[in-house]
Design an enzyme around this catalytic site. Structure first.
Site, PDB file in Angstrom:
ATOM      1  N   ARG A 207       0.834  -1.205   0.000  1.00  0.00           N
ATOM      2  CA  ARG A 207       0.000   0.000   0.000  1.00  0.00           C
ATOM      3  C   ARG A 207       0.865   1.250   0.000  1.00  0.00           C
ATOM      4  O   ARG A 207       0.604   2.200  -0.741  1.00  0.00           O
ATOM      5  CB  ARG A 207      -0.896   0.009   1.230  1.00  0.00           C
ATOM      6  CG  ARG A 207      -1.996  -1.026   1.117  1.00  0.00           C
ATOM      7  CD  ARG A 207      -2.972  -0.872   2.261  1.00  0.00           C
ATOM      8  NE  ARG A 207      -3.880  -1.999   2.313  1.00  0.00           N
ATOM      9  CZ  ARG A 207      -4.474  -2.396   3.429  1.00  0.00           C
ATOM     10  NH1 ARG A 207      -4.248  -1.782   4.572  1.00  0.00           N
ATOM     11  NH2 ARG A 207      -5.298  -3.426   3.391  1.00  0.00           N
TER      12      ARG A 207
ATOM     13  N   PHE B 103      13.801 -10.404  10.151  1.00  0.00           N
ATOM     14  CA  PHE B 103      12.816  -9.653   9.378  1.00  0.00           C
ATOM     15  C   PHE B 103      13.039  -8.159   9.547  1.00  0.00           C
ATOM     16  O   PHE B 103      13.097  -7.405   8.567  1.00  0.00           O
ATOM     17  CB  PHE B 103      11.406 -10.049   9.827  1.00  0.00           C
ATOM     18  CG  PHE B 103      10.324  -9.432   8.993  1.00  0.00           C
ATOM     19  CD1 PHE B 103       9.882 -10.064   7.842  1.00  0.00           C
ATOM     20  CD2 PHE B 103       9.773  -8.211   9.349  1.00  0.00           C
ATOM     21  CE1 PHE B 103       8.890  -9.486   7.051  1.00  0.00           C
ATOM     22  CE2 PHE B 103       8.781  -7.629   8.564  1.00  0.00           C
ATOM     23  CZ  PHE B 103       8.346  -8.269   7.416  1.00  0.00           C
ATOM     24  N   GLN B 104      13.191  -7.722  10.800  1.00  0.00           N
ATOM     25  CA  GLN B 104      13.343  -6.295  11.059  1.00  0.00           C
ATOM     26  C   GLN B 104      14.672  -5.778  10.526  1.00  0.00           C
ATOM     27  O   GLN B 104      14.732  -4.672   9.990  1.00  0.00           O
ATOM     28  CB  GLN B 104      13.166  -6.019  12.554  1.00  0.00           C
ATOM     29  CG  GLN B 104      11.698  -6.232  12.931  1.00  0.00           C
ATOM     30  CD  GLN B 104      11.390  -6.004  14.383  1.00  0.00           C
ATOM     31  OE1 GLN B 104      12.285  -6.096  15.230  1.00  0.00           O
ATOM     32  NE2 GLN B 104      10.133  -5.734  14.697  1.00  0.00           N
TER      33      GLN B 104
ATOM     34  N   ARG C  25      20.272  -8.549   7.768  1.00  0.00           N
ATOM     35  CA  ARG C  25      19.640  -9.869   7.870  1.00  0.00           C
ATOM     36  C   ARG C  25      20.623 -10.940   8.296  1.00  0.00           C
ATOM     37  O   ARG C  25      20.225 -11.983   8.813  1.00  0.00           O
ATOM     38  CB  ARG C  25      19.013 -10.250   6.528  1.00  0.00           C
ATOM     39  CG  ARG C  25      19.999 -10.811   5.515  1.00  0.00           C
ATOM     40  CD  ARG C  25      19.403 -10.961   4.148  1.00  0.00           C
ATOM     41  NE  ARG C  25      20.270 -11.699   3.240  1.00  0.00           N
ATOM     42  CZ  ARG C  25      21.315 -11.185   2.612  1.00  0.00           C
ATOM     43  NH1 ARG C  25      21.635  -9.921   2.804  1.00  0.00           N
ATOM     44  NH2 ARG C  25      22.049 -11.928   1.805  1.00  0.00           N
TER      45      ARG C  25
ATOM     46  N   ARG D 153      11.137  -9.952   0.391  1.00  0.00           N
ATOM     47  CA  ARG D 153      12.077 -11.076   0.476  1.00  0.00           C
ATOM     48  C   ARG D 153      12.197 -11.586   1.919  1.00  0.00           C
ATOM     49  O   ARG D 153      12.361 -12.789   2.153  1.00  0.00           O
ATOM     50  CB  ARG D 153      13.462 -10.671  -0.050  1.00  0.00           C
ATOM     51  CG  ARG D 153      13.616 -10.675  -1.572  1.00  0.00           C
ATOM     52  CD  ARG D 153      13.187 -11.955  -2.218  1.00  0.00           C
ATOM     53  NE  ARG D 153      13.717 -13.147  -1.535  1.00  0.00           N
ATOM     54  CZ  ARG D 153      13.248 -14.373  -1.704  1.00  0.00           C
ATOM     55  NH1 ARG D 153      12.245 -14.595  -2.511  1.00  0.00           N
ATOM     56  NH2 ARG D 153      13.792 -15.381  -1.061  1.00  0.00           N
TER      57      ARG D 153
END
Ligand SMILES: CCCCC/C=C\C\C=C/C=C/C=C/[C@@H]1O[C@H]1CCCC(=O)O
Ligand SMILES: N[C@@H](CCC(=O)N[C@@H](CS)C(=O)NCC(=O)O)C(=O)O
Length: 191
Positions: free
Chosen positions: A70, A133-134, A143, A90
């Protein structure tokens, strides 16, 4: 005869000794009955909270991709258009790839090795995946650290699952060293 405050009579000493023996006897007889429900309860709480958190993190990762779509106006089937969206996309995809491996190892380790130990590894795994993820959504480099940590935990679960399966199928007799080693860890009466 009057004793100084800190001294006790032989009779009192005998009373105290007997009471201590009674308490020890009681504890050694009933500790099993007391400990098993407590540890069963703890394991149930660990296991349930693990699966609640797992469901929560899967939903959380998916929602983050929806919000990023969005935010950057990237409609499916498009998966390109903004670096932050691509990293978020990803990150969610990579976590999803590993979830089936994680869940199968978790259940095998939980059933055949020890539910509490497996649940503890699982909670740590979910924590490293959240950090993955963060970290990934902020920068690709972010990552890597959590990914390596999560890989160690997966290999740990592989080890637990294999040890549990070996003990279960190769040495079913409780007199073997493997079974003896694993016995204190096994769920007594729960499986
Ligand atoms: C059945 C158990 C499977 C356990 C999964 C084991 C390993 C997979 C996890 C970690 C893989 C890490 C690979 C990292 C690649 O080196 C990174 C590439 C970085 C290149 C760069 O950023 O310049
Ligand atoms: N699907 C993964 C398989 C291997 C993997 O898990 N790679 C790690 C370390 S390079 C990763 O974080 N990949 C990033 C990604 O899947 O977007 C990939 O394309 O890289």
């Amino acid at each position: 005869m009057k004793y100084p405050g800190f001294m006790i009579s032989a009779w009192e000493a005998k009373e105290q000794l007997q009471n201590t023996a009674k308490i020890l006897c009681f504890l050694s007889t009933y500790s099993y009955e007391i400990c098993v429900p407590v540890s069963l309860g703890l394991r149930a709480v660990l296991w349930l909270s693990l699966h609640a958190l797992k469901g929560h993190s899967v939903a959380y990762f998916t929602m983050q991709v929806i919000y990023a779509r969005r935010k950057y106006k990237i409609s499916p089937p498009e998966t390109k258009g903004h670096p932050e969206f691509e990293r978020t996309f990803r990150a969610q995809a990579n976590c999803s790839e590993y979830f089936p491996i994680f869940i199968s190892l978790l259940w095998v380790a939980g059933i055949f090795f020890h539910q509490g130990v497996a649940a503890a590894c699982g909670l740590l795994y979910l924590y490293t995946r959240l950090r993955y993820f963060q970290g990934y959504t902020v920068a690709a480099q972010g990552r890597l650290g959590p990914l390596y940590a999560s890989a160690w935990l997966l290999w740990g679960l592989v080890g637990l699952a294999l040890a549990g399966l070996l003990a279960h199928f190769l040495w079913p007799s409780s007199s073997t060293w493997m079974a003896a080693l694993l016995w204190p860890l096994q769920l007594r009466g729960a499986w």
